[in-house]
Design an enzyme around this catalytic site. Sequence first.
Site, mmCIF file in Angstrom:
data_model
loop_
_atom_site.group_PDB
_atom_site.id
_atom_site.type_symbol
_atom_site.label_atom_id
_atom_site.label_comp_id
_atom_site.label_asym_id
_atom_site.label_seq_id
_atom_site.Cartn_x
_atom_site.Cartn_y
_atom_site.Cartn_z
ATOM 1 N N ALA A 112 -79.243 8.890 94.382
ATOM 2 C CA ALA A 112 -79.437 7.536 93.840
ATOM 3 C C ALA A 112 -80.427 6.702 94.638
ATOM 4 C CB ALA A 112 -78.080 6.829 93.775
ATOM 5 N N GLY A 162 -83.200 7.917 95.867
ATOM 6 C CA GLY A 162 -84.511 8.575 95.801
ATOM 7 C C GLY A 162 -85.442 7.857 94.842
ATOM 8 N N ARG A 206 -91.709 25.164 91.035
ATOM 9 C CA ARG A 206 -90.373 24.550 91.111
ATOM 10 C C ARG A 206 -89.315 25.568 91.581
ATOM 11 N NH1 ARG A 206 -92.745 22.797 86.368
ATOM 12 N NH2 ARG A 206 -93.217 20.573 86.228
ATOM 13 N N ASN A 214 -82.253 23.976 97.072
ATOM 14 C CA ASN A 214 -81.490 23.094 96.182
ATOM 15 C C ASN A 214 -80.303 23.755 95.480
ATOM 16 O OD1 ASN A 214 -83.116 20.895 96.740
ATOM 17 N ND2 ASN A 214 -84.462 21.196 94.965
ATOM 18 N N VAL A 230 -81.402 17.219 86.536
ATOM 19 C CA VAL A 230 -82.818 16.848 86.657
ATOM 20 C C VAL A 230 -83.432 17.531 87.890
ATOM 21 C CG1 VAL A 230 -84.397 14.881 86.964
ATOM 22 C CG2 VAL A 230 -82.352 14.630 85.532
ATOM 23 N N GLY A 231 -82.653 17.628 88.966
ATOM 24 C CA GLY A 231 -83.143 18.226 90.216
ATOM 25 C C GLY A 231 -83.645 19.647 89.974
ATOM 26 N N ASP A 242 -91.186 16.833 79.412
ATOM 27 C CA ASP A 242 -92.221 17.743 78.899
ATOM 28 C C ASP A 242 -92.499 17.457 77.417
ATOM 29 O OD1 ASP A 242 -92.138 19.433 81.397
ATOM 30 O OD2 ASP A 242 -90.097 19.700 80.692
ATOM 31 N N HIS A 276 -88.120 24.633 82.429
ATOM 32 C CA HIS A 276 -88.927 23.488 82.898
ATOM 33 C C HIS A 276 -89.757 23.989 84.076
ATOM 34 C CE1 HIS A 276 -90.213 19.546 84.144
ATOM 35 N NE2 HIS A 276 -89.612 19.678 85.312
HETATM 36 P P1 NAD Z 1 -86.566 12.087 96.246
HETATM 37 O O1 NAD Z 1 -86.761 12.980 97.431
HETATM 38 O O2 NAD Z 1 -87.318 10.816 96.168
HETATM 39 O O3 NAD Z 1 -85.034 11.739 96.103
HETATM 40 C C1 NAD Z 1 -84.035 12.701 96.150
HETATM 41 C C2 NAD Z 1 -82.794 12.028 96.699
HETATM 42 O O4 NAD Z 1 -81.746 12.961 96.619
HETATM 43 C C3 NAD Z 1 -82.920 11.602 98.178
HETATM 44 O O5 NAD Z 1 -82.558 10.235 98.289
HETATM 45 C C4 NAD Z 1 -81.923 12.524 98.898
HETATM 46 O O6 NAD Z 1 -81.298 11.882 99.982
HETATM 47 C C5 NAD Z 1 -80.954 12.823 97.763
HETATM 48 N N1 NAD Z 1 -80.198 14.056 97.951
HETATM 49 C C6 NAD Z 1 -80.611 15.225 98.492
HETATM 50 N N2 NAD Z 1 -79.606 16.121 98.483
HETATM 51 C C7 NAD Z 1 -78.541 15.503 97.906
HETATM 52 C C8 NAD Z 1 -77.221 15.907 97.623
HETATM 53 N N3 NAD Z 1 -76.776 17.115 97.945
HETATM 54 N N4 NAD Z 1 -76.410 15.024 97.028
HETATM 55 C C9 NAD Z 1 -76.829 13.791 96.699
HETATM 56 N N5 NAD Z 1 -78.080 13.342 96.952
HETATM 57 C C10 NAD Z 1 -78.913 14.193 97.551
HETATM 58 O O7 NAD Z 1 -86.830 13.006 94.948
HETATM 59 P P2 NAD Z 1 -87.089 12.509 93.449
HETATM 60 O O8 NAD Z 1 -88.538 12.257 93.276
HETATM 61 O O9 NAD Z 1 -86.119 11.453 93.091
HETATM 62 O O10 NAD Z 1 -86.779 13.875 92.655
HETATM 63 C C11 NAD Z 1 -85.482 14.404 92.608
HETATM 64 C C12 NAD Z 1 -85.488 15.763 91.929
HETATM 65 O O11 NAD Z 1 -85.862 15.647 90.562
HETATM 66 C C13 NAD Z 1 -86.470 16.765 92.543
HETATM 67 O O12 NAD Z 1 -85.861 18.039 92.621
HETATM 68 C C14 NAD Z 1 -87.600 16.796 91.530
HETATM 69 O O13 NAD Z 1 -88.349 17.981 91.592
HETATM 70 C C15 NAD Z 1 -86.830 16.650 90.252
HETATM 71 N N6 NAD Z 1 -87.581 16.232 89.058
HETATM 72 C C16 NAD Z 1 -87.260 16.826 87.876
HETATM 73 C C17 NAD Z 1 -87.923 16.450 86.711
HETATM 74 C C18 NAD Z 1 -87.600 17.098 85.381
HETATM 75 O O14 NAD Z 1 -88.307 16.832 84.407
HETATM 76 N N7 NAD Z 1 -86.573 17.920 85.260
HETATM 77 C C19 NAD Z 1 -88.897 15.451 86.759
HETATM 78 C C20 NAD Z 1 -89.186 14.875 87.983
HETATM 79 C C21 NAD Z 1 -88.520 15.270 89.143
HETATM 80 C C1 LMR Z 2 -92.212 17.137 86.807
HETATM 81 O O1 LMR Z 2 -92.306 17.858 85.826
HETATM 82 O O2 LMR Z 2 -92.932 16.134 86.974
HETATM 83 C C2 LMR Z 2 -91.126 17.423 87.823
HETATM 84 O O3 LMR Z 2 -90.447 18.605 87.504
HETATM 85 C C3 LMR Z 2 -91.628 17.423 89.221
HETATM 86 C C4 LMR Z 2 -92.453 18.629 89.549
HETATM 87 O O4 LMR Z 2 -92.175 19.276 90.559
HETATM 88 O O5 LMR Z 2 -93.398 18.927 88.796
#
Ligand code: NAD
Ligand code: LMR
Length: 328
Positions: free
Chosen positions: A12, A14, A98, A105, A129-130, A159, A187
């Site tokens: 939350a 991040g 990814r 992760n 999402v992660g 996407d 993804h």
């Molecule tokens: P970020 O590093 O800014 O934030 C991630 C946050 O997660 C940090 O605050 C960290 O402390 C916290 N965290 C880490 N491990 C944790 C855990 N076990 N439990 C709870 N919190 C935890 O990253 P972001 O930019 O917010 O991105 C988060 C994730 O979303 C990344 O894996 C990124 O690749 C992914 N993402 C996915 C998509 C999609 O389309 N599916 C799009 C964008 C980003």
């Molecule tokens: C995205 O599609 O923007 C996210 O999955 C972040 C990434 O690693 O590309």
Amino acid sequence: MKDPITVSVTGAAGQIGYSLLFRIASGAMFGPDQPVNLRLIEIEPGMKALEGVVMELDDCAFPTLNEVVPTCDLNEGFRGTNWALLVGSVPRKAGMERKDLLGINGKIFVGQGKAIAGNAASDVRTLVVGNPCNTNCLIAMNAADGVPNDRFFAMTRLDENRAKSQLAKKAGVHQNAVSNLCIWGNHSATQYPDFTNAKIDGKAVTDVISDRAWLEGEFISTVQQRGAAIIQARGASSAASAANGVVDTVKSLTNPTPAGDWTSVAVCSNGEFGIDTGLIASMPIRTSDGKSWEVVEGVEIDAFSRDRIDASVQELKEEREAVQDLMS
Ligand code: NAD
Ligand code: LMR
């Protein structure tokens, strides 16, 4: 006054969290007359930053925000939750795919799946999402004993939105004109944004955009590589557009799908479209009541599409193989 919906968000504090929480709290996800409780989950090092985010949420005085609970305890974080949004995890850096994040992760999602099963409301739905989100979702689903598989989703809506925007630009129309856009598979860089079934103002995209070479080439690769392009340009992965994708996904799953259309989300395959059973794969889905959902039947897959879907499914199978040790 309606009963509040409880939403848990991991990561939350991040980047994505910083956009997403304010959209949820303001009513953008569930509507202007639906109160929400937020349960905000971070790891210990993120708790101080999370305190600041909670102060900012307070300072917005949102009419729809009922309660905010910041915590690093998973049981408390998922207690009574209706929607678990699993964002928290490490994002990739330039030059990585990814799936390179699986080792860092993947394990996070075992404990979270268990905590969801043990604490969430009986109607809980989970959106991962992660990254790599499909396989992380598979891990969480596997760990969440007793929670039906059809409550687990991984996000490919970003996407879909990217693909619609590219098609609209090429055709010189507003993105609202683009429908029936399915993202198939993972993804990842193998995802397949399906232009063969997409429509612009109700007409086949291939009738509106005559440049087939662009559709088969630049269009697909732009969508596949968009996340990497953003990392190159921003030095950090997409955040506001990702948060918007989360809002759009939940809205699409909680409201009836417009007639004739569908939305893209990765769900647990029951063998539809020849996709291996048990994989979390993106496909076209729709809902008529905003609660249950179904895979859209009869979407045509030509030879060009088949090859691309199969390649992405193959990658999902390899990812599943790589995380066998995390699956009970
Ligand atoms: P970020 O590093 O800014 O934030 C991630 C946050 O997660 C940090 O605050 C960290 O402390 C916290 N965290 C880490 N491990 C944790 C855990 N076990 N439990 C709870 N919190 C935890 O990253 P972001 O930019 O917010 O991105 C988060 C994730 O979303 C990344 O894996 C990124 O690749 C992914 N993402 C996915 C998509 C999609 O389309 N599916 C799009 C964008 C980003
Ligand atoms: C995205 O599609 O923007 C996210 O999955 C972040 C990434 O690693 O590309």
